[in-house]
Every structure is written in C-alpha cells, then in structure tokens.
Design a protein around this motif. Structure first.
Motif, PDB file in Angstrom:
ATOM      1  N   GLN A 279      14.583  30.501   4.216  1.00 31.74           N
ATOM      2  CA  GLN A 279      14.942  31.896   4.496  1.00 31.74           C
ATOM      3  C   GLN A 279      14.496  32.811   3.363  1.00 31.74           C
ATOM      4  N   ARG A 280      14.699  32.375   2.127  1.00 27.96           N
ATOM      5  CA  ARG A 280      14.235  33.183   0.999  1.00 27.96           C
ATOM      6  C   ARG A 280      12.717  33.325   0.995  1.00 27.96           C
ATOM      7  N   SER A 281      12.026  32.219   1.353  1.00 27.34           N
ATOM      8  CA  SER A 281      10.565  32.302   1.416  1.00 27.34           C
ATOM      9  C   SER A 281      10.111  33.325   2.459  1.00 27.34           C
ATOM     10  N   GLU A 282      10.813  33.350   3.607  1.00 26.97           N
ATOM     11  CA  GLU A 282      10.462  34.347   4.622  1.00 26.97           C
ATOM     12  C   GLU A 282      10.695  35.763   4.102  1.00 26.97           C
ATOM     13  N   HIS A 283      11.837  35.973   3.394  1.00 31.09           N
ATOM     14  CA  HIS A 283      12.111  37.302   2.833  1.00 31.09           C
ATOM     15  C   HIS A 283      11.054  37.691   1.806  1.00 31.09           C
ATOM     16  N   LEU A 284      10.653  36.717   0.959  1.00 32.35           N
ATOM     17  CA  LEU A 284       9.630  37.019  -0.049  1.00 32.35           C
ATOM     18  C   LEU A 284       8.291  37.342   0.598  1.00 32.35           C
ATOM     19  N   ASN A 285       7.923  36.576   1.622  1.00 32.65           N
ATOM     20  CA  ASN A 285       6.651  36.862   2.308  1.00 32.65           C
ATOM     21  C   ASN A 285       6.678  38.227   2.971  1.00 32.65           C
ATOM     22  N   LYS A 286       7.831  38.566   3.558  1.00 28.97           N
ATOM     23  CA  LYS A 286       7.952  39.875   4.187  1.00 28.97           C
ATOM     24  C   LYS A 286       7.854  40.993   3.155  1.00 28.97           C
ATOM     25  N   GLY A 287       8.553  40.824   2.003  1.00 23.97           N
ATOM     26  CA  GLY A 287       8.467  41.836   0.950  1.00 23.97           C
ATOM     27  C   GLY A 287       7.070  41.940   0.369  1.00 23.97           C
ATOM     28  N   LEU A 288       6.393  40.788   0.214  1.00 20.84           N
ATOM     29  CA  LEU A 288       5.019  40.803  -0.304  1.00 20.84           C
ATOM     30  C   LEU A 288       4.083  41.527   0.655  1.00 20.84           C
ATOM     31  N   LYS A 289       4.282  41.309   1.950  1.00 22.93           N
ATOM     32  CA  LYS A 289       3.449  42.002   2.928  1.00 22.93           C
ATOM     33  C   LYS A 289       3.700  43.505   2.889  1.00 22.93           C
ATOM     34  N   GLU A 290       4.969  43.894   2.786  1.00 22.04           N
ATOM     35  CA  GLU A 290       5.275  45.328   2.703  1.00 22.04           C
ATOM     36  C   GLU A 290       4.684  45.958   1.446  1.00 22.04           C
TER      37      GLU A 290
END
Length: 585
Positions: A279-290
């Motif tokens: 879940q944290r990895s998904e949040h980090l990937n989403k933040g990195l994309k943003e």
C-alpha cells in the motif's frame, strides 16, 4: 478471546430470563445491538437452546483484528455430527456480532487439548474460523441459528474438522486380559470420548466409539495389546527405553506444535507487513507520478516565461533609442494634462504652496548660517507667506467647488435613477392595468356569448318541444275529431296558452340573465378601472414623494456644502486677519 463473564442458567426459563435481562440493559454496560433487533436475537437464541440444549448462551468479550474489544453474546457448546454411523460432538463457539441478525454470526471451532484442527480443511481455517455456504448466503430475516447448527452438523459430517491426538501411555500396565487391554487402548485413543465436557450423544463412554480418522498415523513403537506371557518376559531395559522414546516423541510433538504456532504468527505478521508495504508503494508511486506531472507543467510554464522575457527584451532594445529621441524636446510640465480647469488650478496652487514651503525652509537655513540679514529674511518671509495664503485659500475654494459639483452630479444621477424607476413602475402598472382590462373584457364577452348561446339553445329547444307537442296534439285531435271535437278544441287552446307562457318565461329568463351578466361585466370593468386608477395614483404619489425626498436631500446636501464653504471662508478670513496682524506687528 476471554472466558465468559459468568455462568449462565441451564433450564429454558432461566435462559429466557437471562437473555431478557442482558438485552434490556442500558448505559455503558449495554450490548451493542440495535433496539429493533434485540427481540429477534432473543428468539433466535431461545430456539437454538431448545433445539440444541448443549449450546448455552453467554456474554463474553470479543477482540477484533484492529484491537477493539466489545462485549457480545455467544452460544458455546457442542454440535452433534454423524460420521460413519456414530454420533460425535464438535465443540464450537457462535459469536453474535454487532450487526446481527442482518449480518451472519461468526463461528469458531473450539478444540480441546486432545484435539487438532484438520489441515487443510475446506470450511475451517487453521485458527478455527468456520466458513460454510449457509453463512455466505445469509439472508435476513429468513436465516436463523437453528438452521445454521443443522448446516454445521451436515458439513462436519461430510468432512470432520477435528481429530484426536494419539497420546501413548508412558507407564503401560500389562493387563493379563487381552480384551480389557484392547478396550482401554481404544478408549484412550478416542479424543471425543476421553473429553468429559463434550461427550457423545449417548452420554457415556463406550469402547465401540472410534476416534475420527481424517488421516493415517504410523503405528506406535510399542504395542498396547499382546499376550500375558510376552509382557511378563520383556526386559525392563527395553521397557524403559520404549518409555523414554515415547516421552521424547511427546516432547518433540509439543515443541513442533509450539514452533508451528509461532511461525504461523510470524507469517501472519509478515503478510500484514507485506500488504502495508504494498500500500505504501502504491502511495509513493502515485505521489511520484503527480510530482512528475507537476514538474512537466512547471517546465512548460518556465519555457513560456523565458519566451515572453525574450520578446520583451527585444522590444526594449528596439524602442529604447526611439523613446530617448522623442523625450528630448518634451517639457516635464506638459507631460501630464489635467481633466478640467479646476483640476489645473488646484495643481498650480498646490505646486506654488509646496514651492513656497521649500523657499521658506531654505531662508531658515540661510538665516541660521548667517547668509542673509534678519530684516531681509523677514521681508521675504512676509511676502512669501502672503502669496502662500492666497494659494491655499484658492485651493480650498477649488476643493469646495469640486465637492459641490460632485454632489450636484450625484443628485442629478439619483434624480435620473428615481425618475427612470418611476417611469418604469408607471409603465409596468399601466401594462398590468391594460392586461387586466383586456382579460376582464374578454371574459365578459365570452360569458355574454355563452349566455346568448345558452338562451338561443333553450329557446330552440322550447320551440321544438312546443312544435312537437302541437304536432302530437294536432294528430291526436285529427284522430279524435270525429269522436271528441269539443275536447280537441279545448286542448288546442290550452296547449297554445301553455306554449306561449313557456316561451314568454324563457324569453324573460334569457333577458334577465343577459342583463345580470352585462351588469356584472360593467361592475367588474368599473372595479378594474378603479383599481388601475388607484394603483396609478399610488405609484404617482410614491414617485412624487421619492422625487421630493431626493430633492430635499439634494437641497440639504447643497446647504451643508454651502455652510461648510462659509465656515471654511470664515476660517480662512480669520487666519488671514491673524496673519496680517502678526505681519503688521
């Protein structure tokens, strides 16, 4: 899970009293069930204990996966199961969750120390949680606990979830009777029969009750049955060796069970950590994309700013020389133009006043430095002060004139707005009056036409009826002329009189209705005209009143401005007299 809060009653009456008292509690100690479902919960538990007396309702504390603890109802006991023609009892705990009965209960298999959960099992996980189709297909209000217990019995009978551990006797006692030795070994190997709390359906321990054999076990290293002579001739060292081996095997089994539980807990923790990390990895990937999208947007904006700055710098380079050449012959005083004569006069007076202030300051500095004598200083200050006074008085008059003009413009604007509003309201009222008059006239015309049509229709109906009656009477008279001539003449005269009377009555009624309708139409038109005239007079009076108010306000503001102008002029005259007195002294 902790043990139950206390013992519960055994007979049905005490069970009902216990459930009624528990479910009727209020305050912090109340159970977390909704008020509209507590009666259903009580009925379900009473029906369950009636059908399965081995299940007792209790209250206990249930701990959720998130660590939250709550006091809930449970039914703890055994559920009968038929396996290979023999009835066994499976220990279970049925938890009624907060959302029961709209949501299914939670069922756990509660093995004893001599029982092990079968792995793998289709409907029971290693922690004992039961998952059967009846729980998945739970439908409120048709589903209940009695049907759940029946389904548990059927599912467990097809595939038993528990089997008993084989515990060899570390100190075997040779029995001279082989039959007795065989029966004792069978009883000791039966997990369900050896547990006193969950006995079989017959209520007694029988040698013929076998343990549930879900999987095969290797034979014991020592035999529990044999001849009496063989037991007597065994070597004590061999017996001690077998006892030691059995003890070691028991210890190893206990260590393996404890190690398995520890490893399962560690695996569950690792699985939870893996899910959290995912879940944290998904949040980090989403933040990195943003952040990448924001970086691209900022780069585009930076490119646009650089392009605009290059264009501006080029324009400055091209027009810098032209601007310098144009501004060489331009006077600074002509760079700004005033709006009107008053503004120019105000600017001139203010500039002169400030210039005189600077000159007086310079004269003060020169007097302090001894550059000019005192008499020359006083003479220049006197002349400059007189000129500065005139400039300030002129500026004050110009300011007062500008305020008067602004007030006059505002008053004119307000009068124009009020006049426009009054005209608009008059036009709206006139339009409404005309529309109402036209509607009333149309309604009156429609009513007159309807009345006239009805009168004509009634006259035609009466005439037709009279003609029909005359024709009937004439026919009858012709048929009866030979027999009753006098009667026919009399009847014709009576019918003619009646017809004339009916026609006259209908005509009188039609005329009366027309006159009433006309009078009503005239009255409504007069009322509408009077209302329209009254509304127009009210609007005109309001407009006149608003105009008079605006005019009074404008006159009052002009009088206030004139008073302020007079006061300012008197103050200026007083200042001039004081200054002249000071200069003369």
């Amino acid at each position: 899970m902790v043990p139950p809060a206390g013992p519960t009653p055994a007979n049905p009456q005490l069970i009902q009293q216990f459930l009624s008292s528990v479910l009727s509690q209020r305050g912090p100690s109340s159970l977390p069930y909704s008020e509209d479902t507590k009666w259903h919960i009580r009925n379900h538990l009473v029906s369950l204990t009636t059908a399965y007396p081995s299940l007792d309702p209790k209250t206990a504390t249930f701990t959720h996966n998130d660590g939250r603890s709550v006091n809930l109802l449970q039914a703890e006991g055994t559920v009968p199961m038929l396996f290979h023609g023999v009835t066994y009892n499976i220990p279970v705990i049925i938890w009624l969750m907060e959302s029961y009965p709209r949501q299914p209960p939670v069922v756990y298999v509660n093995p004893t120390r001599d029982m092990i959960i079968k792995r793998p099992h289709e409907h029971v996980n290693p922690s004992g949680l039961v998952s059967i189709p009846y729980l998945h297909n739970w439908v409120y209000p048709s589903s209940n606990l009695v049907e759940l217990a029946k389904n548990l019995s059927a599912v467990f009978g097809q595939d038993p979830p528990l089997f008993s551990q084989r515990r060899p006797n570390p100190n075997p006692n040779p029995n001279p009777n082989p039959n007795l030795g065989h029966s004792s070994s069978a009883i000791s190997n039966s997990g369900y029969s050896s547990y006193s709390g969950y006995s079989g359906s017959s209520g007694s321990v029988t040698p013929a009750r076998p343990a549930i054999p879900p999987r095969a076990y290797p034979p014991s290293p020592y035999g529990s049955s044999g001849s009496f002579s063989r037991v007597q001739t065994e070597d004590p060292n061999e017996v001690f060796k077998r006892n030691a081996i059995s003890k070691l095997v028991e210890i190893v089994h206990g260590d393996v069970a404890g190690l398995r539980k520890t490893r399962e807990a560690e695996m569950e923790g690792l699985f939870n950590a893996q899910a959290e990390l995912r879940q944290r990895s998904e949040h980090l990937n989403k933040g990195l994309k943003e952040m990448g999208d924001e970086k691209e947007g900022l780069e585009q904006q930076l490119q646009m700013v650089l392009m605009n700055s290059e264009v501006l710098e080029g324009w400055l380079r091209e027009n810098e020389g032209k601007a310098r050449g144009r501004l060489k012959g331009v006077d600074v005083d002509d760079a700004f133009e005033c709006v009107d004569v008053l503004s120019k006069q105000m600017l001139d007076c203010t500039a002169s006043d400030l210039a005189i202030e600077d000159v007086v300051y310079s004269l003060d500095k020169a007097l302090q430095d001894g550059a000019i004598p005192i008499d020359e200083y006083l003479k220049n200050v006197r002349s400059l002060s007189r000129k500065q006074f005139y400039d300030r008085a002129t500026a004050a008059k110009v300011r007062a004139t500008q305020m008067q003009s602004q007030v006059a413009n505002r008053a004119v604007g307000m009068q124009s707005q009020v006049a426009n509003r009054a005209v608009g309201m008059q036009s709206q009222v006139a339009n409404r009056a005309v529309g109402m008059q036209s509607q009333v006239a149309n309604r009156a015309v429609g009513m007159q036409s309807q009345v006239a049509n009805r009168a004509v229709g009634m006259q035609s109906q009466v005439a037709n009826r009279a003609v029909g009656m005359q024709s009937q009477v004439a026919n009858r008279a012709v048929g009866m002329q030979s027999q009753v001539a006098n009667r026919a003449v009399g009847m014709q005269s009576q019918v003619a009189n009646r017809a004339v009377g009916m026609q006259s009555q209908v005509a009188n009624r039609a005329v009366g209705m027309q006159s009433q309708v006309a009078n009503r139409a005239v009255g409504m038109q007069s009322q509408v005209a009077n209302r329209a005239v009254g509304m127009q007079s009210q609007v005109a009076n309001r407009a006149v009143g608003m105009q008079s108010q605006v005019a009074n306000r404008a006159v009052g503001m002009q009088s206030q401005v004139a008073n302020k102008d007079v006061e300012m002029q008197s103050q200026v005259a007083n200042m001039a007299s004081r200054l002249s007195h000071y200069v003369s002294s």
